[in-house]
Design a protein around this motif. Structure first.
Motif, PDB file in Angstrom:
ATOM      1  N   PHE A  80       0.841  -1.204   0.000  1.00 62.15           N
ATOM      2  CA  PHE A  80       0.000   0.000   0.000  1.00 62.15           C
ATOM      3  C   PHE A  80       0.877   1.256   0.000  1.00 62.15           C
ATOM      4  O   PHE A  80       0.550   2.257  -0.652  1.00 62.15           O
ATOM      5  CB  PHE A  80      -0.940   0.009   1.206  1.00 62.15           C
ATOM      6  CG  PHE A  80      -2.113  -0.914   1.093  1.00 62.15           C
ATOM      7  CD1 PHE A  80      -2.914  -0.904  -0.039  1.00 62.15           C
ATOM      8  CD2 PHE A  80      -2.423  -1.792   2.116  1.00 62.15           C
ATOM      9  CE1 PHE A  80      -4.014  -1.751  -0.147  1.00 62.15           C
ATOM     10  CE2 PHE A  80      -3.508  -2.651   2.021  1.00 62.15           C
ATOM     11  CZ  PHE A  80      -4.303  -2.636   0.881  1.00 62.15           C
ATOM     12  N   LEU A  81       1.979   1.203   0.730  1.00 60.11           N
ATOM     13  CA  LEU A  81       2.908   2.333   0.771  1.00 60.11           C
ATOM     14  C   LEU A  81       3.517   2.581  -0.609  1.00 60.11           C
ATOM     15  O   LEU A  81       3.696   3.735  -1.022  1.00 60.11           O
ATOM     16  CB  LEU A  81       4.008   2.069   1.796  1.00 60.11           C
ATOM     17  CG  LEU A  81       5.105   3.132   1.930  1.00 60.11           C
ATOM     18  CD1 LEU A  81       4.515   4.483   2.311  1.00 60.11           C
ATOM     19  CD2 LEU A  81       6.141   2.694   2.963  1.00 60.11           C
ATOM     20  N   CYS A  82       3.836   1.505  -1.325  1.00 62.17           N
ATOM     21  CA  CYS A  82       4.379   1.629  -2.681  1.00 62.17           C
ATOM     22  C   CYS A  82       3.364   2.324  -3.599  1.00 62.17           C
ATOM     23  O   CYS A  82       3.731   3.211  -4.380  1.00 62.17           O
ATOM     24  CB  CYS A  82       4.727   0.248  -3.216  1.00 62.17           C
ATOM     25  SG  CYS A  82       5.496   0.245  -4.845  1.00 62.17           S
ATOM     26  N   ILE A 131      -6.753 -12.586   5.529  1.00 65.64           N
ATOM     27  CA  ILE A 131      -7.674 -11.501   5.139  1.00 65.64           C
ATOM     28  C   ILE A 131      -7.049 -10.632   4.063  1.00 65.64           C
ATOM     29  O   ILE A 131      -7.660 -10.371   3.019  1.00 65.64           O
ATOM     30  CB  ILE A 131      -8.049 -10.644   6.369  1.00 65.64           C
ATOM     31  CG1 ILE A 131      -8.887 -11.460   7.356  1.00 65.64           C
ATOM     32  CG2 ILE A 131      -8.822  -9.394   5.940  1.00 65.64           C
ATOM     33  CD1 ILE A 131      -9.190 -10.742   8.655  1.00 65.64           C
ATOM     34  N   LEU A 132      -5.816 -10.188   4.291  1.00 66.59           N
ATOM     35  CA  LEU A 132      -5.148  -9.298   3.338  1.00 66.59           C
ATOM     36  C   LEU A 132      -4.216 -10.105   2.440  1.00 66.59           C
ATOM     37  O   LEU A 132      -2.997 -10.013   2.522  1.00 66.59           O
ATOM     38  CB  LEU A 132      -4.393  -8.195   4.079  1.00 66.59           C
ATOM     39  CG  LEU A 132      -5.266  -7.067   4.618  1.00 66.59           C
ATOM     40  CD1 LEU A 132      -4.481  -6.161   5.552  1.00 66.59           C
ATOM     41  CD2 LEU A 132      -5.868  -6.246   3.496  1.00 66.59           C
ATOM     42  N   THR A 133      -4.812 -10.914   1.571  1.00 65.99           N
ATOM     43  CA  THR A 133      -4.044 -11.649   0.574  1.00 65.99           C
ATOM     44  C   THR A 133      -3.659 -10.694  -0.556  1.00 65.99           C
ATOM     45  O   THR A 133      -4.158  -9.564  -0.633  1.00 65.99           O
ATOM     46  CB  THR A 133      -4.873 -12.808   0.008  1.00 65.99           C
ATOM     47  OG1 THR A 133      -6.035 -12.265  -0.647  1.00 65.99           O
ATOM     48  CG2 THR A 133      -5.316 -13.760   1.112  1.00 65.99           C
ATOM     49  N   HIS A 134      -2.783 -11.160  -1.456  1.00 63.46           N
ATOM     50  CA  HIS A 134      -2.387 -10.316  -2.584  1.00 63.46           C
ATOM     51  C   HIS A 134      -3.592  -9.995  -3.477  1.00 63.46           C
ATOM     52  O   HIS A 134      -3.684  -8.897  -4.032  1.00 63.46           O
ATOM     53  CB  HIS A 134      -1.287 -11.009  -3.399  1.00 63.46           C
ATOM     54  CG  HIS A 134       0.060 -10.922  -2.759  1.00 63.46           C
ATOM     55  ND1 HIS A 134       0.894  -9.838  -2.926  1.00 63.46           N
ATOM     56  CD2 HIS A 134       0.716 -11.775  -1.921  1.00 63.46           C
ATOM     57  CE1 HIS A 134       2.009 -10.021  -2.240  1.00 63.46           C
ATOM     58  NE2 HIS A 134       1.932 -11.196  -1.617  1.00 63.46           N
ATOM     59  N   THR A 181      -6.717  -9.650  -2.417  1.00 66.85           N
ATOM     60  CA  THR A 181      -7.492  -8.627  -1.710  1.00 66.85           C
ATOM     61  C   THR A 181      -6.833  -7.264  -1.831  1.00 66.85           C
ATOM     62  O   THR A 181      -7.526  -6.239  -2.022  1.00 66.85           O
ATOM     63  CB  THR A 181      -7.627  -9.008  -0.221  1.00 66.85           C
ATOM     64  OG1 THR A 181      -8.221 -10.295  -0.119  1.00 66.85           O
ATOM     65  CG2 THR A 181      -8.492  -7.993   0.518  1.00 66.85           C
ATOM     66  N   ILE A 182      -5.517  -7.227  -1.725  1.00 64.00           N
ATOM     67  CA  ILE A 182      -4.783  -5.960  -1.847  1.00 64.00           C
ATOM     68  C   ILE A 182      -4.992  -5.353  -3.230  1.00 64.00           C
ATOM     69  O   ILE A 182      -5.248  -4.146  -3.363  1.00 64.00           O
ATOM     70  CB  ILE A 182      -3.283  -6.181  -1.571  1.00 64.00           C
ATOM     71  CG1 ILE A 182      -3.059  -6.570  -0.109  1.00 64.00           C
ATOM     72  CG2 ILE A 182      -2.473  -4.928  -1.911  1.00 64.00           C
ATOM     73  CD1 ILE A 182      -1.665  -7.083   0.184  1.00 64.00           C
TER      74      ILE A 182
END
Length: 318
Positions: free
Chosen positions: A68-70, A141-144, A146-147
């Motif tokens: 998310f930062l990227c 929950i936060l899989t690639h 989902t991201i």
């Protein structure tokens, strides 16, 4: 060419060209003002490019927070590049002219990218919430997938909700003047030039601000209320401090983005007694400071990024 000569005929509904005034009252100091603008822009470009490179080349950083930062860094690069080169051209070469369609395009990108920035900050808050309040399910929950879905939703929200902006502005007639008392094209700056009824445009802009930035900020606050509730139930002071330290960088980035954003929004709509130079400086800070500060904050306060940067730096100059 004097500013009076730049004023279009009142019968011209859509001027072919607008002229940016810059910072009213400080035109003689534009060259000096450009120095910090240029330095901050260069720092923003170098910092965000370095951050993207570090995250991309280090598999250990391919975690939700860093991904998310990227995306936030890429968004910051696009946001400041949308406006700053034209601002510097105005300051250095007195290049005030901007095509009507180019002005609308700049408005769309500035506002849509700002909306995306707010969305990425919300996504990062959600990541911190899951990591602290439900750590055992964080990776499930936060899989690639989902991201990527969240990131696509953030981008589409910014595009879809801000697409009407240029079309709403195209419907207006600009028979007062074609001089924009600003350093770049901005939605409310053009609204003030219109001689037609702008109630619909103002209402849409206000509702949009609350539906995007306002809602995002409220949800971020809610996520941190749950985070603090979970942290204060940890058994030891060391555990509480260690957990809170993982949120420190994100909290600073939120403050750096939302404080000038809210101040700029309020002064545009309600701060009629605020001097124009103050408002314009705030609007430029809103575009410049977050893109410059985000990589610095994460580089200084995040151990993994700091260590990865030092590895690249030492490898380069070894």
């Amino acid at each position: 060419m004097t500013l009076k000569m730049l004023v279009q005929n009142r019968t011209n509904i859509h001027p072919n060209t607008f002229y940016l005034l810059g910072i009213p009252g400080l035109e003689a100091a534009h060259v000096w003002i450009s120095i910090p603008f240029c330095l901050v822009y260069l720092l923003a470009v170098m910092g965000n490019c370095t951050l993207v490179l570090i995250i991309k080349t280090h598999p250990s950083l391919h975690e939700p927070m860093y991904l998310f930062l990227c995306m936030l860094s890429v968004n910051d690069l696009m946001l400041c590049t949308t406006a700053i080169p034209k601002i510097l051209s105005l300051f250095w070469f007195n290049d005030r002219e901007i095509n009507f369609n180019a002005c609308l395009t700049q408005i769309f990108f500035i506002h849509s990218l700002s909306t995306m920035e707010s969305g990425f900050l919300l996504a990062m808050a959600f990541d911190r919430y899951v990591a602290i309040c439900n750590p055992l399910r964080h990776s499930t929950i936060l899989t690639h997938g989902t991201i990527m879905a969240l990131s696509l939703a953030i981008v589409l929200r910014g595009i879809i909700l801000l697409t009407p902006h240029p079309f709403l502005l195209m419907r207006l007639s600009y028979c007062k003047t074609n001089i924009i008392a600003h350093t770049y094209c901005e939605f409310m700056a053009l609204i003030k030039l219109a001689c037609a009824n702008t109630r619909i445009q103002r209402f849409y802009g206000l509702i949009l601000a609350f539906l995007t930035g306002g809602t995002d900020f409220i949800l971020i606050i809610c996520s941190y209320i749950f985070i603090l509730h979970a942290v204060f139930h940890l058994p030891s002071k060391e555990a509480r401090l260690k957990t809170l330290s993982t949120c420190g960088s994100h909290v600073w980035v939120i403050l750096v983005f939302y404080i000038p954003a809210f101040f700029s929004f309020i002064t545009h709509r309600f701060g009629h007694n605020i001097a124009p130079p103050i408002h314009i400086f705030t609007a430029n800070i809103y575009l410049l400071i977050p893109p410059m500060m985000n990589p610095i904050i994460y580089g200084v306060k995040t151990k993994n990024i700091r260590e990865s940067f030092l590895k690249i730096f030492t490898r380069t100059y070894a």
